[in-house]
Enzyme design. Structure first.
Site, mmCIF file in Angstrom:
data_model
loop_
_atom_site.group_PDB
_atom_site.id
_atom_site.type_symbol
_atom_site.label_atom_id
_atom_site.label_comp_id
_atom_site.label_asym_id
_atom_site.label_seq_id
_atom_site.Cartn_x
_atom_site.Cartn_y
_atom_site.Cartn_z
ATOM 1 N N SER A 61 0.811 -1.224 0.000
ATOM 2 C CA SER A 61 0.000 0.000 0.000
ATOM 3 C C SER A 61 0.840 1.268 0.000
ATOM 4 O O SER A 61 0.328 2.339 -0.296
ATOM 5 C CB SER A 61 -0.920 0.015 1.218
ATOM 6 O OG SER A 61 -0.178 -0.102 2.409
ATOM 7 N N ASP A 308 -4.066 8.557 7.237
ATOM 8 C CA ASP A 308 -5.042 7.704 7.913
ATOM 9 C C ASP A 308 -4.357 6.965 9.056
ATOM 10 O O ASP A 308 -3.264 7.342 9.481
ATOM 11 C CB ASP A 308 -5.757 6.768 6.922
ATOM 12 C CG ASP A 308 -4.847 5.684 6.359
ATOM 13 O OD1 ASP A 308 -3.719 5.506 6.870
ATOM 14 O OD2 ASP A 308 -5.270 5.006 5.397
ATOM 15 N N HIS A 311 -1.181 5.339 7.056
ATOM 16 C CA HIS A 311 -0.503 5.764 5.824
ATOM 17 C C HIS A 311 -0.157 7.243 5.862
ATOM 18 O O HIS A 311 -0.884 8.045 6.428
ATOM 19 C CB HIS A 311 -1.377 5.456 4.604
ATOM 20 C CG HIS A 311 -1.612 3.989 4.431
ATOM 21 N ND1 HIS A 311 -2.756 3.376 4.871
ATOM 22 C CD2 HIS A 311 -0.852 3.029 3.897
ATOM 23 C CE1 HIS A 311 -2.689 2.079 4.613
ATOM 24 N NE2 HIS A 311 -1.535 1.847 4.027
#
Ligand SMILES: *[C@@H]1O[C@H](CO)[C@@H](O)[C@H](O)[C@H]1NC(C)=O
Ligand SMILES: *[C@@H]1O[C@H](CO)[C@@H](O)[C@H](O)[C@H]1NC(C)=O
Ligand SMILES: *[C@@H]1O[C@H](CO)[C@@H](O)[C@H](O)[C@H]1NC(C)=O
Ligand SMILES: *[C@@H]1O[C@H](CO)[C@@H](O)[C@H](O)[C@H]1NC(C)=O
Ligand SMILES: *[C@@H]1O[C@H](CO)[C@@H](O)[C@H](O)[C@H]1NC(C)=O
Ligand SMILES: *[C@@H]1O[C@H](CO)[C@@H](O)[C@H](O)[C@H]1NC(C)=O
Length: 344
Positions: A61, A308, A311
């Site tokens: 990610s 978030d 991240h």
């Protein structure tokens, strides 16, 4: 809510996003930069300029620019809904950030266009300066979050498809030249360590054997290229996290931040709390309300290190990218990425 579900929400991203920071621990995770022997001049037009240095991106990610938008998975592994992407793109792209990722900045510094996700349909012309194969949640092992991510092995398979397309497009010699000049950016590893716990996958090995297997698979992956034609950049200790505590507890995010060298480069007003999420320090991954849960969104994202629960913000990605691109030898050695792109 079952504890495991909550834990998954909290820690899955946590672990995967920590990969960059954790990568400086011997076995936690790795970010590698590889380049062909003869990286050369860079230009925009992948089609006409036979000296273009292409950029290939693999991993999790940290670098997924939207591949997971096109696979059958859960929102845990997707970021294709607001408020992701709001700062730079004005709309969600699938990137786990408010804006661009490290790889987007690297492409910009290398005077390349944005590198498109492999699975993005449409104009194959766009994929002549490089392709992004990364998938949120992915690891070096096929078993890692199996079924909901694109494993590194499958990513390599996708890369082989691009190689074949390039051979058709450019011819054998020319495509070989382009491939040998390309730069490869990889972020992988930490999901391999979180997945067995979060999916109740039984580990038939000890932890240290598990680590060996992860490293072994990563090595196999790297050897998929002719090792002798690759150069590698290592990053020394200054990125290292000095936090401690349970790797799989909710506090990982906070711990991995508080001690981080990255935080101090040149610094964020808020290095612990996420901009988007819920619960203590917005550490629960409900950003975007996809879980049917409410979430909070900060007012000024530029104050934040984390976007978030796990991240980074675009601002943080930019700072890391700058360091990787043009950092001094004692920080980014033996080559920074700019030197790697300019190698002959
Ligand atoms: C590509 O590089 C070669 C060797 O460095 C040079 O001779 C050639 O002019 C370059 N081609 C373009 C289109 O820049
Ligand atoms: C997506 O995955 C779910 C769960 O594995 C499955 O039930 C569903 O049929 C899949 N959908 C498609 C379009 O493949
Ligand atoms: C993992 O196993 C525990 C104990 O058997 C169970 O309570 C939990 O729901 C399982 N978690 C998942 C994600 O299957
Ligand atoms: C790679 O991982 C698989 C399990 O996914 C394991 O069976 C295999 O031994 C590993 N390979 C290496 C070289 O470690
Ligand atoms: C947001 O924060 C940055 C950095 O702290 C600051 O420069 C900027 O003025 C702030 N913007 C707003 C609208 O408050
Ligand atoms: C790198 O060198 C510069 C200048 O010599 C110095 O200020 C800086 O602290 C060094 N960084 C590290 C991580 O050693």
């Amino acid at each position: 809510m079952r504890k495991s579900t909550l834990m998954e929400k909290v820690t899955r991203r946590t672990i995967s996003s920590s990969s960059f920071f954790l990568c400086f621990f011997i076995f936690s995770s790795s970010i590698l930069f590889l380049a062909g022997k003869s990286a050369a001049k860079v230009s925009f037009d992948g089609d006409n300029d036979d000296n273009v240095t292409a950029l290939f991106i693999f991993g999790d990610s940290f670098l997924d620019a939207g591949n997971n938008n096109y696979i059958n998975t859960t929102t845990l592994d997707q970021a294709n809904f607001p408020p992701y992407g709001q700062t730079f793109f004005g709309l969600p792209t699938g990137r786990f950030s408010d804006g661009r990722l490290i790889s987007d900045f690297i492409a910009e510094y290398a005077k390349l266009p944005l590198i498109p996700p492999f699975l993005e349909p449409g104009d194959s012309q766009k994929k002549l300066c490089g392709v992004n194969f990364a998938s949120a949640g992915a690891g070096a092992l096929v078993e890692t979050f199996q079924g909901s991510v694109i494993s590194l092995r499958t990513q390599l398979g996708h890369y082989k498809k691009v190689e074949r397309l390039w051979r058709i497009k450019f011819g054998k010699e020319e495509s070989k030249k382009r491939i040998s000049r390309a730069v490869y950016l990889i972020s992988i590893g930490s999901n391999d360590y979180s997945s067995p716990f979060l999916t109740n996958q039984s580990l038939s090995f000890s932890m240290s054997q598990h680590v060996d297997i992860v490293i072994g698979n990563l090595t196999t992956f790297i050897h998929a290229w002719d090792g002798s034609s690759l150069r590698r950049i290592r990053y020394p200790d200054n990125f290292k996290i000095s936090g401690s505590g349970s790797l799989f507890g909710e506090s990982i995010i906070l711990l991995s931040l508080s001690g981080s060298g990255v935080c101090g480069y040149p610094g964020f007003k808020e290095g612990k709390m996420g901009c988007c999420g819920s619960g203590p320090l917005r550490g629960i991954n409900t950003c975007g309300n996809q879980m049917g849960k409410s979430y909070e969104l900060c007012e000024n994202v530029t104050d934040y290190l984390f976007f978030d629960a796990s991240h980074l913000t675009e601002k943080a990605h930019r700072q890391i990218a700058e360091l990787i691109w043009s950092g001094p030898p004692n920080v980014t050695g033996p080559y920074n990425l700019q030197a790697l792109f300019e190698l002959n």
